[in-house]
Scaffold this motif. Structure first.
Motif, PDB file in Angstrom:
ATOM      1  N   LEU A  28       0.824  -1.214   0.000  1.00  0.00           N
ATOM      2  CA  LEU A  28       0.000   0.000   0.000  1.00  0.00           C
ATOM      3  C   LEU A  28       0.859   1.267   0.000  1.00  0.00           C
ATOM      4  CD1 LEU A  28      -2.804  -0.950   2.539  1.00  0.00           C
ATOM      5  CD2 LEU A  28      -2.949  -0.878   0.053  1.00  0.00           C
ATOM      6  N   LEU A  29       2.063   1.157   0.538  1.00  0.00           N
ATOM      7  CA  LEU A  29       2.939   2.327   0.624  1.00  0.00           C
ATOM      8  C   LEU A  29       3.812   2.522  -0.603  1.00  0.00           C
ATOM      9  CD1 LEU A  29       4.067   1.862   4.317  1.00  0.00           C
ATOM     10  CD2 LEU A  29       2.259   3.343   3.436  1.00  0.00           C
ATOM     11  N   ASP A  30       3.827   1.540  -1.514  1.00  0.00           N
ATOM     12  CA  ASP A  30       4.681   1.617  -2.687  1.00  0.00           C
ATOM     13  C   ASP A  30       4.051   2.344  -3.877  1.00  0.00           C
ATOM     14  OD1 ASP A  30       6.777   0.368  -1.461  1.00  0.00           O
ATOM     15  OD2 ASP A  30       6.170  -1.645  -2.104  1.00  0.00           O
ATOM     16  N   ALA A  31       2.794   2.703  -3.774  1.00  0.00           N
ATOM     17  CA  ALA A  31       2.131   3.397  -4.882  1.00  0.00           C
ATOM     18  C   ALA A  31       2.762   4.785  -5.081  1.00  0.00           C
ATOM     19  CB  ALA A  31       0.639   3.539  -4.595  1.00  0.00           C
ATOM     20  N   PRO A  32       2.905   5.228  -6.321  1.00  0.00           N
ATOM     21  CA  PRO A  32       3.543   6.531  -6.592  1.00  0.00           C
ATOM     22  C   PRO A  32       2.822   7.703  -5.919  1.00  0.00           C
ATOM     23  CG  PRO A  32       3.291   5.285  -8.620  1.00  0.00           C
ATOM     24  CD  PRO A  32       2.591   4.517  -7.558  1.00  0.00           C
ATOM     25  N   ARG A  33       1.501   7.648  -5.899  1.00  0.00           N
ATOM     26  CA  ARG A  33       0.744   8.747  -5.288  1.00  0.00           C
ATOM     27  C   ARG A  33       1.012   8.822  -3.787  1.00  0.00           C
ATOM     28  NH1 ARG A  33      -5.765   9.761  -5.758  1.00  0.00           N
ATOM     29  NH2 ARG A  33      -5.746  11.735  -4.669  1.00  0.00           N
ATOM     30  N   VAL A  34       1.052   7.675  -3.127  1.00  0.00           N
ATOM     31  CA  VAL A  34       1.319   7.645  -1.687  1.00  0.00           C
ATOM     32  C   VAL A  34       2.731   8.141  -1.407  1.00  0.00           C
ATOM     33  CG1 VAL A  34       1.526   6.126   0.321  1.00  0.00           C
ATOM     34  CG2 VAL A  34      -0.339   5.793  -1.297  1.00  0.00           C
ATOM     35  N   ARG A  35       3.694   7.751  -2.216  1.00  0.00           N
ATOM     36  CA  ARG A  35       5.074   8.220  -2.032  1.00  0.00           C
ATOM     37  C   ARG A  35       5.168   9.741  -2.189  1.00  0.00           C
ATOM     38  NH1 ARG A  35       9.526   4.765  -2.216  1.00  0.00           N
ATOM     39  NH2 ARG A  35       8.937   2.589  -2.445  1.00  0.00           N
ATOM     40  N   ARG A  36       4.442  10.278  -3.176  1.00  0.00           N
ATOM     41  CA  ARG A  36       4.457  11.728  -3.404  1.00  0.00           C
ATOM     42  C   ARG A  36       3.853  12.464  -2.203  1.00  0.00           C
ATOM     43  NH1 ARG A  36       2.473  11.195  -8.213  1.00  0.00           N
ATOM     44  NH2 ARG A  36       0.373  11.789  -7.641  1.00  0.00           N
ATOM     45  N   ILE A  37       2.748  11.940  -1.695  1.00  0.00           N
ATOM     46  CA  ILE A  37       2.079  12.595  -0.568  1.00  0.00           C
ATOM     47  C   ILE A  37       2.933  12.513   0.687  1.00  0.00           C
ATOM     48  CG2 ILE A  37       0.099  12.434   0.989  1.00  0.00           C
ATOM     49  CD1 ILE A  37      -1.560  11.610  -1.480  1.00  0.00           C
ATOM     50  N   THR A  38       3.468  11.323   0.985  1.00  0.00           N
ATOM     51  CA  THR A  38       4.278  11.194   2.196  1.00  0.00           C
ATOM     52  C   THR A  38       5.588  11.964   2.087  1.00  0.00           C
ATOM     53  OG1 THR A  38       5.197   9.102   1.388  1.00  0.00           O
ATOM     54  CG2 THR A  38       3.313   8.969   2.889  1.00  0.00           C
ATOM     55  N   GLY A  39       6.077  12.178   0.887  1.00  0.00           N
ATOM     56  CA  GLY A  39       7.269  12.995   0.710  1.00  0.00           C
ATOM     57  C   GLY A  39       7.003  14.472   0.938  1.00  0.00           C
ATOM     58  N   LEU A  41       4.530  15.687   3.009  1.00  0.00           N
ATOM     59  CA  LEU A  41       3.989  15.965   4.339  1.00  0.00           C
ATOM     60  C   LEU A  41       4.961  16.694   5.263  1.00  0.00           C
ATOM     61  CD1 LEU A  41       1.775  12.890   5.246  1.00  0.00           C
ATOM     62  CD2 LEU A  41       1.076  15.251   4.962  1.00  0.00           C
ATOM     63  N   PRO A  42       6.220  16.267   5.379  1.00  0.00           N
ATOM     64  CA  PRO A  42       7.122  17.012   6.265  1.00  0.00           C
ATOM     65  C   PRO A  42       7.312  18.468   5.835  1.00  0.00           C
ATOM     66  CG  PRO A  42       8.069  14.888   5.713  1.00  0.00           C
ATOM     67  CD  PRO A  42       6.860  15.066   4.851  1.00  0.00           C
ATOM     68  N   ALA A  44       5.080  20.354   4.279  1.00  0.00           N
ATOM     69  CA  ALA A  44       3.864  21.083   4.641  1.00  0.00           C
ATOM     70  C   ALA A  44       3.787  21.344   6.146  1.00  0.00           C
ATOM     71  CB  ALA A  44       2.636  20.300   4.178  1.00  0.00           C
ATOM     72  N   LEU A  45       4.158  20.358   6.947  1.00  0.00           N
ATOM     73  CA  LEU A  45       4.127  20.530   8.395  1.00  0.00           C
ATOM     74  C   LEU A  45       5.140  21.574   8.856  1.00  0.00           C
ATOM     75  CD1 LEU A  45       3.664  16.839   9.541  1.00  0.00           C
ATOM     76  CD2 LEU A  45       1.982  18.677   9.655  1.00  0.00           C
ATOM     77  N   LEU A  46       6.329  21.547   8.276  1.00  0.00           N
ATOM     78  CA  LEU A  46       7.339  22.536   8.638  1.00  0.00           C
ATOM     79  C   LEU A  46       6.917  23.939   8.212  1.00  0.00           C
ATOM     80  CD1 LEU A  46      10.069  23.093   9.891  1.00  0.00           C
ATOM     81  CD2 LEU A  46      11.101  22.648   7.673  1.00  0.00           C
ATOM     82  N   ALA A  47       6.324  24.060   7.036  1.00  0.00           N
ATOM     83  CA  ALA A  47       5.839  25.363   6.572  1.00  0.00           C
ATOM     84  C   ALA A  47       4.739  25.894   7.498  1.00  0.00           C
ATOM     85  CB  ALA A  47       5.325  25.257   5.146  1.00  0.00           C
ATOM     86  N   ALA A  48       3.854  25.019   7.936  1.00  0.00           N
ATOM     87  CA  ALA A  48       2.797  25.436   8.858  1.00  0.00           C
ATOM     88  C   ALA A  48       3.380  25.879  10.194  1.00  0.00           C
ATOM     89  CB  ALA A  48       1.806  24.294   9.063  1.00  0.00           C
ATOM     90  N   LEU A  49       4.390  25.168  10.670  1.00  0.00           N
ATOM     91  CA  LEU A  49       5.039  25.542  11.926  1.00  0.00           C
ATOM     92  C   LEU A  49       5.731  26.893  11.803  1.00  0.00           C
ATOM     93  CD1 LEU A  49       5.927  24.809  14.819  1.00  0.00           C
ATOM     94  CD2 LEU A  49       7.907  23.716  13.801  1.00  0.00           C
ATOM     95  N   VAL A  50       6.444  27.106  10.708  1.00  0.00           N
ATOM     96  CA  VAL A  50       7.126  28.383  10.498  1.00  0.00           C
ATOM     97  C   VAL A  50       6.105  29.518  10.415  1.00  0.00           C
ATOM     98  CG1 VAL A  50       8.466  29.736   8.824  1.00  0.00           C
ATOM     99  CG2 VAL A  50       9.187  27.429   9.444  1.00  0.00           C
ATOM    100  N   ALA A  51       5.033  29.314   9.672  1.00  0.00           N
ATOM    101  CA  ALA A  51       4.010  30.363   9.546  1.00  0.00           C
ATOM    102  C   ALA A  51       3.366  30.668  10.891  1.00  0.00           C
ATOM    103  CB  ALA A  51       2.953  29.942   8.534  1.00  0.00           C
ATOM    104  N   THR A  52       3.083  29.628  11.654  1.00  0.00           N
ATOM    105  CA  THR A  52       2.458  29.832  12.966  1.00  0.00           C
ATOM    106  C   THR A  52       3.388  30.595  13.899  1.00  0.00           C
ATOM    107  OG1 THR A  52       1.220  27.790  12.713  1.00  0.00           O
ATOM    108  CG2 THR A  52       1.403  28.658  14.926  1.00  0.00           C
ATOM    109  N   GLN A  53       4.656  30.216  13.921  1.00  0.00           N
ATOM    110  CA  GLN A  53       5.609  30.861  14.824  1.00  0.00           C
ATOM    111  C   GLN A  53       5.995  32.269  14.364  1.00  0.00           C
ATOM    112  OE1 GLN A  53       6.791  29.682  17.838  1.00  0.00           O
ATOM    113  NE2 GLN A  53       5.155  28.197  17.500  1.00  0.00           N
ATOM    114  N   ALA A  54       6.002  32.517  13.070  1.00  0.00           N
ATOM    115  CA  ALA A  54       6.475  33.803  12.564  1.00  0.00           C
ATOM    116  C   ALA A  54       5.393  34.874  12.526  1.00  0.00           C
ATOM    117  CB  ALA A  54       7.063  33.631  11.167  1.00  0.00           C
TER     118      ALA A  54
END
Length: 104
Positions: A28-39, A41-42, A44-54
């Motif tokens: 289930l994790l080897d699908a190209p779409r899943v790899r793109r999304i999981t790649g 995610l970090p 997007a999360l870091l960008a959200a953290l930077v925006a929240t803190q800044a």
């Protein structure tokens, strides 16, 4: 609900989520779409953290101060393809100088 009950509940949920991640079948994790999304995610999360803190102050209010200018300087440095350590140093120096000048 007491503090300890909440803490134990949160720890149990975090453990269950980590365990569920290990139990997902590999095919289930080897699908190209899943790899793109999981790649992405970090990032997007870091960008959200930077925006929240800044850009937020006490109480979640939008604030434009030295932190916002430092992020803008760092973005410009990134666009100019500066090394990461230079980006971080420029952002920190910008915030320090603006705060020293009294613009908190």
């Amino acid at each position: 609900m007491s503090l300890w009950t909440s803490l134990l509940l949160a720890a149990g949920i975090a453990f269950a989520l980590k365990l569920a991640g290990h139990l997902v079948p590999a095919h289930l994790l080897d699908a190209p779409r899943v790899r793109r999304i999981t790649g992405a995610l970090p990032i997007a999360l870091l960008a959200a953290l930077v925006a929240t803190q800044a850009f937020t102050g006490a109480g979640g209010v939008l604030v434009l101060d030295a932190r916002a200018v430092a992020v803008a300087v760092a973005v410009v440095a990134l666009l100019l393809r500066a090394p990461f350590i230079v980006v971080v140093a420029l952002g920190a120096a910008t915030a320090a100088v603006l705060r020293a000048l009294g613009w908190a």
